[in-house]
Motif scaffolding. Structure first.
Motif, PDB file in Angstrom:
ATOM      1  N   PRO A   1       8.587 -18.847  -6.479  1.00 33.26           N
ATOM      2  CA  PRO A   1       7.891 -18.967  -5.211  1.00 33.26           C
ATOM      3  C   PRO A   1       6.548 -19.656  -5.389  1.00 33.26           C
ATOM      4  CG  PRO A   1       7.762 -16.729  -6.024  1.00 33.26           C
ATOM      5  CD  PRO A   1       8.712 -17.446  -6.916  1.00 33.26           C
ATOM      6  N   GLU A   2       6.133 -20.419  -4.366  1.00 33.03           N
ATOM      7  CA  GLU A   2       4.874 -21.137  -4.445  1.00 33.03           C
ATOM      8  C   GLU A   2       3.700 -20.251  -4.070  1.00 33.03           C
ATOM      9  OE1 GLU A   2       5.137 -24.668  -2.173  1.00 33.03           O
ATOM     10  OE2 GLU A   2       6.768 -25.508  -3.352  1.00 33.03           O
ATOM     11  N   SER A   3       3.940 -19.182  -3.355  1.00 31.01           N
ATOM     12  CA  SER A   3       2.868 -18.276  -2.970  1.00 31.01           C
ATOM     13  C   SER A   3       3.373 -16.848  -3.035  1.00 31.01           C
ATOM     14  CB  SER A   3       2.383 -18.604  -1.561  1.00 31.01           C
ATOM     15  OG  SER A   3       3.436 -18.434  -0.630  1.00 31.01           O
ATOM     16  N   GLY A   4       2.423 -15.903  -3.060  1.00 32.57           N
ATOM     17  CA  GLY A   4       2.823 -14.504  -3.123  1.00 32.57           C
ATOM     18  C   GLY A   4       3.145 -14.085  -4.545  1.00 32.57           C
ATOM     19  N   GLU A   5       3.389 -12.815  -4.728  1.00 32.90           N
ATOM     20  CA  GLU A   5       3.673 -12.281  -6.057  1.00 32.90           C
ATOM     21  C   GLU A   5       5.042 -12.729  -6.544  1.00 32.90           C
ATOM     22  OE1 GLU A   5       3.931  -7.975  -8.375  1.00 32.90           O
ATOM     23  OE2 GLU A   5       3.372  -8.092  -6.245  1.00 32.90           O
ATOM     24  N   LYS A   6       5.099 -13.114  -7.804  1.00 34.73           N
ATOM     25  CA  LYS A   6       6.348 -13.561  -8.403  1.00 34.73           C
ATOM     26  C   LYS A   6       7.306 -12.382  -8.536  1.00 34.73           C
ATOM     27  CE  LYS A   6       5.838 -14.942 -12.528  1.00 34.73           C
ATOM     28  NZ  LYS A   6       5.304 -15.776 -13.591  1.00 34.73           N
ATOM     29  N   LYS A   7       8.520 -12.529  -8.016  1.00 33.67           N
ATOM     30  CA  LYS A   7       9.468 -11.419  -8.014  1.00 33.67           C
ATOM     31  C   LYS A   7      10.192 -11.292  -9.349  1.00 33.67           C
ATOM     32  CE  LYS A   7      10.300 -11.481  -3.020  1.00 33.67           C
ATOM     33  NZ  LYS A   7      11.318 -11.590  -1.939  1.00 33.67           N
ATOM     34  N   ILE A   8      10.434 -12.410 -10.012  1.00 35.54           N
ATOM     35  CA  ILE A   8      11.139 -12.391 -11.290  1.00 35.54           C
ATOM     36  C   ILE A   8      10.121 -12.592 -12.415  1.00 35.54           C
ATOM     37  CG2 ILE A   8      12.866 -13.517 -12.729  1.00 35.54           C
ATOM     38  CD1 ILE A   8      14.281 -14.382 -10.188  1.00 35.54           C
ATOM     39  N   LYS A   9      10.082 -11.669 -13.362  1.00 36.70           N
ATOM     40  CA  LYS A   9       9.161 -11.780 -14.481  1.00 36.70           C
ATOM     41  C   LYS A   9       9.857 -12.165 -15.777  1.00 36.70           C
ATOM     42  CE  LYS A   9       5.724  -8.573 -12.642  1.00 36.70           C
ATOM     43  NZ  LYS A   9       4.919  -7.348 -12.888  1.00 36.70           N
ATOM     44  N   ALA A  10      11.163 -11.894 -15.860  1.00 38.39           N
ATOM     45  CA  ALA A  10      11.884 -12.179 -17.094  1.00 38.39           C
ATOM     46  C   ALA A  10      13.373 -12.335 -16.810  1.00 38.39           C
ATOM     47  CB  ALA A  10      11.654 -11.085 -18.120  1.00 38.39           C
ATOM     48  N   LEU A  11      14.044 -13.002 -17.733  1.00 38.25           N
ATOM     49  CA  LEU A  11      15.491 -13.206 -17.656  1.00 38.25           C
ATOM     50  C   LEU A  11      16.085 -12.956 -19.026  1.00 38.25           C
ATOM     51  CD1 LEU A  11      18.032 -14.370 -16.108  1.00 38.25           C
ATOM     52  CD2 LEU A  11      17.403 -16.566 -17.111  1.00 38.25           C
ATOM     53  N   ILE A  12      17.188 -12.221 -19.085  1.00 45.61           N
ATOM     54  CA  ILE A  12      17.894 -11.985 -20.344  1.00 45.61           C
ATOM     55  C   ILE A  12      19.160 -12.828 -20.356  1.00 45.61           C
ATOM     56  CG2 ILE A  12      19.070 -10.280 -21.781  1.00 45.61           C
ATOM     57  CD1 ILE A  12      17.218  -8.171 -20.537  1.00 45.61           C
ATOM     58  N   LEU A  13      19.290 -13.678 -21.355  1.00 43.44           N
ATOM     59  CA  LEU A  13      20.492 -14.491 -21.543  1.00 43.44           C
ATOM     60  C   LEU A  13      21.420 -13.794 -22.539  1.00 43.44           C
ATOM     61  CD1 LEU A  13      19.162 -18.156 -21.994  1.00 43.44           C
ATOM     62  CD2 LEU A  13      20.260 -17.181 -19.970  1.00 43.44           C
ATOM     63  N   LYS A  14      22.688 -13.622 -22.181  1.00 42.34           N
ATOM     64  CA  LYS A  14      23.690 -13.109 -23.111  1.00 42.34           C
ATOM     65  C   LYS A  14      24.490 -14.316 -23.601  1.00 42.34           C
ATOM     66  CE  LYS A  14      25.859  -9.341 -21.924  1.00 42.34           C
ATOM     67  NZ  LYS A  14      26.645  -8.371 -21.135  1.00 42.34           N
ATOM     68  N   THR A  15      24.187 -14.764 -24.818  1.00 42.11           N
ATOM     69  CA  THR A  15      24.752 -16.006 -25.322  1.00 42.11           C
ATOM     70  C   THR A  15      25.793 -15.735 -26.405  1.00 42.11           C
ATOM     71  OG1 THR A  15      22.924 -16.180 -26.886  1.00 42.11           O
ATOM     72  CG2 THR A  15      22.665 -17.305 -24.773  1.00 42.11           C
ATOM     73  N   TYR A  16      26.336 -16.832 -26.939  1.00 46.72           N
ATOM     74  CA  TYR A  16      27.378 -16.744 -27.953  1.00 46.72           C
ATOM     75  C   TYR A  16      26.759 -16.582 -29.341  1.00 46.72           C
ATOM     76  CZ  TYR A  16      29.714 -19.104 -24.068  1.00 46.72           C
ATOM     77  OH  TYR A  16      30.164 -19.448 -22.834  1.00 46.72           O
ATOM     78  N   GLY A  17      27.441 -15.849 -30.203  1.00 52.71           N
ATOM     79  CA  GLY A  17      27.110 -15.810 -31.630  1.00 52.71           C
ATOM     80  C   GLY A  17      25.637 -15.598 -31.922  1.00 52.71           C
ATOM     81  N   ALA A  18      25.054 -16.550 -32.650  1.00 48.22           N
ATOM     82  CA  ALA A  18      23.656 -16.451 -33.081  1.00 48.22           C
ATOM     83  C   ALA A  18      22.679 -17.009 -32.055  1.00 48.22           C
ATOM     84  CB  ALA A  18      23.476 -17.181 -34.416  1.00 48.22           C
ATOM     85  N   GLY A  19      23.128 -17.067 -30.782  1.00 47.08           N
ATOM     86  CA  GLY A  19      22.234 -17.534 -29.720  1.00 47.08           C
ATOM     87  C   GLY A  19      22.641 -18.850 -29.101  1.00 47.08           C
ATOM     88  N   ASN A  20      23.872 -19.273 -29.345  1.00 46.88           N
ATOM     89  CA  ASN A  20      24.330 -20.570 -28.845  1.00 46.88           C
ATOM     90  C   ASN A  20      24.643 -20.523 -27.355  1.00 46.88           C
ATOM     91  OD1 ASN A  20      24.217 -21.418 -31.532  1.00 46.88           O
ATOM     92  ND2 ASN A  20      26.326 -20.801 -31.906  1.00 46.88           N
ATOM     93  N   ALA A  21      24.409 -21.645 -26.696  1.00 46.71           N
ATOM     94  CA  ALA A  21      24.603 -21.720 -25.247  1.00 46.71           C
ATOM     95  C   ALA A  21      25.020 -23.138 -24.860  1.00 46.71           C
ATOM     96  CB  ALA A  21      23.321 -21.328 -24.521  1.00 46.71           C
ATOM     97  N   PRO A  22      25.557 -23.327 -23.658  1.00 48.34           N
ATOM     98  CA  PRO A  22      25.911 -24.675 -23.197  1.00 48.34           C
ATOM     99  C   PRO A  22      24.699 -25.597 -23.197  1.00 48.34           C
ATOM    100  CG  PRO A  22      26.830 -23.003 -21.734  1.00 48.34           C
ATOM    101  CD  PRO A  22      25.896 -22.288 -22.658  1.00 48.34           C
ATOM    102  N   ASP A  23      24.951 -26.885 -23.398  1.00 46.51           N
ATOM    103  CA  ASP A  23      23.838 -27.845 -23.432  1.00 46.51           C
ATOM    104  C   ASP A  23      23.847 -28.780 -22.227  1.00 46.51           C
ATOM    105  OD1 ASP A  23      26.044 -29.376 -23.984  1.00 46.51           O
ATOM    106  OD2 ASP A  23      25.241 -30.295 -25.814  1.00 46.51           O
ATOM    107  N   ASN A  24      24.527 -28.354 -21.118  1.00 36.76           N
ATOM    108  CA  ASN A  24      24.556 -29.243 -19.968  1.00 36.76           C
ATOM    109  C   ASN A  24      23.176 -29.277 -19.307  1.00 36.76           C
ATOM    110  OD1 ASN A  24      24.566 -27.362 -17.437  1.00 36.76           O
ATOM    111  ND2 ASN A  24      26.045 -26.440 -18.844  1.00 36.76           N
TER     112      ASN A  24
END
Length: 245
Positions: A1-24
């Motif tokens: 959001p451009e104004s007001g308090e930010k609602k999302i502070k963090a995101l958890i990614l559940k990735t493959y193996g040792a942390g691999n993810a798509p590269d698109n």
């Protein structure tokens, strides 16, 4: 959001193996947008066992380059709870980021200490040192990984297609012709640059050299020498120390 308090502070990614993810591109663009807006992105593995080590494989390097941090062997539930507690204490994102990589109550088996060196150039030599956190016990060091990000040839007319750097640990008298037969030589990191690719990332395991030559309470020196390809510059030089809890 451009104004007001930010609602999302963090995101958890559940990735493959040792942390691999798509590269698109759309996926990586979204991740980059989150990090640039001070939203902490933590990478944990979907596997029932094992640990995330960003940069170990090519498929996880784009996440590392965009500021995603490793959740090591934390479960998604532990990562979520830890984020809630840390943000609940009123800490800023940078403070939470640091504490997420340190064990608090046995939720992870290692601590990660990130040491950032200068943005710079091996033209053909670079030598820089940074203080090492006093909590680092080198007899408990599990792994030391050197990441060189945003790497490119300083000379736009460079003819080589291979980025190559010799790496030395705590060596004071580095020269362009310093060889690979000295004990402070940690290895060579190199990578071919594809067609149309302007920048790349390099990774090198320097555990043995760091264990041997870094001393508790003293600065750690990293030296780089460009291999026969002209000057090489980078945007970020990072040493990650993985220390047993």
């Amino acid at each position: 959001p451009e104004s007001g308090e930010k609602k999302i502070k963090a995101l958890i990614l559940k990735t493959y193996g040792a942390g691999n993810a798509p590269d698109n591109k759309p996926f990586l663009t979204a991740i980059e947008h989150l990090v640039q807006n001070d939203i902490l992105v933590v990478d944990v593995t979907q596997c029932p066992q094992g640990s995330v080590e960003l940069g170990l494989y090519e498929a996880s390097t784009p996440l590392l380059d965009r500021g995603v941090i490793s959740g090591l062997d934390m479960t998604p539930e532990a990562a979520l709870c830890k984020l809630m507690v840390l943000f609940g204490m009123g800490w800023e994102p940078d403070q939470v980021k640091k504490q997420m990589q340190l064990d608090q109550r046995g939720e992870q088996s290692l601590n990660i200490f990130n040491i950032d060196y200068d943005k710079g150039q091996a033209g053909p030599i670079y030598s820089g040192q940074q203080p090492i956190p006093g909590e680092v016990e080198f007899d408990k060091l599990e792994k030391a990984s050197l990441h060189v990000r945003g790497v490119c040839f300083s000379d736009a007319q460079a003819q080589s297609t291979k980025i190559s750097l010799r790496v030395y640990v705590n060596y004071q008298n580095l020269q362009a012709d310093t060889g690979t037969d000295i004990i402070q030589y940690a290895g060579t990191c190199e990578k071919e640059i594809g067609n149309g690719e302007l920048k790349t990332s390099l990774f090198l395991d320097v555990t043995g050299a760091v264990k041997k030559f870094f001393v508790k309470g003293r600065p750690g020196r990293i030296g780089l020498v460009a291999n026969d390809s002209g000057a090489i510059s980078w945007e970020k030089l990072n040493l990650a120390l993985y220390v047993k809890v």
